[in-house]
Design a protein around this motif. Structure first.
Motif, PDB file in Angstrom:
ATOM      1  N   PHE A 192      67.707  74.852  30.923  1.00  0.00           N
ATOM      2  CA  PHE A 192      66.955  73.946  30.083  1.00  0.00           C
ATOM      3  C   PHE A 192      66.722  74.680  28.652  1.00  0.00           C
ATOM      4  O   PHE A 192      66.927  73.962  27.596  1.00  0.00           O
TER       5      PHE A 192
ATOM      6  N   SER B 142      70.160  75.178  26.602  1.00  0.00           N
ATOM      7  CA  SER B 142      70.860  74.119  26.351  1.00  0.00           C
ATOM      8  C   SER B 142      70.283  73.617  25.483  1.00  0.00           C
ATOM      9  O   SER B 142      69.291  72.722  25.703  1.00  0.00           O
TER      10      SER B 142
ATOM     11  N   LEU C 204      69.911  69.434  26.141  1.00  0.00           N
ATOM     12  CA  LEU C 204      68.769  68.717  27.198  1.00  0.00           C
ATOM     13  C   LEU C 204      67.429  68.777  26.190  1.00  0.00           C
ATOM     14  O   LEU C 204      66.580  68.060  26.362  1.00  0.00           O
TER      15      LEU C 204
ATOM     16  N   TRP D 215      67.516  65.683  24.051  1.00  0.00           N
ATOM     17  CA  TRP D 215      67.343  64.540  24.566  1.00  0.00           C
ATOM     18  C   TRP D 215      65.791  64.366  25.053  1.00  0.00           C
ATOM     19  O   TRP D 215      65.386  63.171  25.193  1.00  0.00           O
ATOM     20  N   TYR D 216      65.262  65.683  25.409  1.00  0.00           N
ATOM     21  CA  TYR D 216      63.818  65.665  25.941  1.00  0.00           C
ATOM     22  C   TYR D 216      63.099  65.103  24.701  1.00  0.00           C
ATOM     23  O   TYR D 216      62.185  64.136  24.934  1.00  0.00           O
TER      24      TYR D 216
END
Length: 156
Positions: free
Chosen positions: A6, A9, A12, A15-16
């Motif tokens: 996490f 990347s 991610l 998106w979070y």
């Protein structure tokens, strides 16, 4: 392993961030929508009898007394019964000895026509200000009576 992937990347993390932003954006929209639903915006075109509770003591003005009230019920002429009402209204009463004895928590019964607030000047949007305060109407009346007097604040 999952936490280190996490951190490395950026997909991610992006998106979070989008998910957290979306959640707070829609939650805020829901809260605002619920608040605006609580503000009644249309009132009857004819005078009626209302019951309400005095919410705060604002004191007397030059010729009247401003009483912010929370509506409890309104008289339904068609069915000859009280119907529950919700909303906050600014009630203006004549300045006299009877209004001087009013206190927070008193229940009042009054007769009159509640109207939507109006703007007095173009510089200040009084209607929007009152809606943000949760106030949906104003009423000027001399026909009122105290139904029950509060006995002050008694903490539990």
């Amino acid at each position: 392993m999952c936490v280190s992937a996490f951190r490395r990347s950026w997909h991610l993390r992006a998106w979070y961030g989008v998910c957290v932003f979306s959640f707070y954006f829609f939650a805020g929209g829901c809260v605002c929508s619920l608040k605006w639903r609580g503000v009644v915006r249309e009132w009857s075109d004819s005078p009626s009898i209302y019951k309400a509770q005095l919410m705060e003591d604002t004191g007397a003005k030059a010729r009247s007394r401003l009483c912010p009230i929370k509506l409890m019920a309104g008289w339904d002429d068609r069915n000859s019964c009280w119907r529950p009402l919700h909303g906050e209204v600014l009630l203006y009463l004549p300045k006299d000895t009877a209004t001087a004895s009013l206190g927070v928590g008193d229940v009042l019964q009054f007769y009159g026509q509640i109207r939507q607030p109006k703007n007095f000047t173009e510089e200040f949007d009084y209607v929007r200000y009152l809606y943000h305060q949760g106030v949906s109407g104003t009423l000027y009346t001399a026909r009122w009576q105290a139904v029950s007097q509060s006995e002050g604040f008694h903490p539990l």
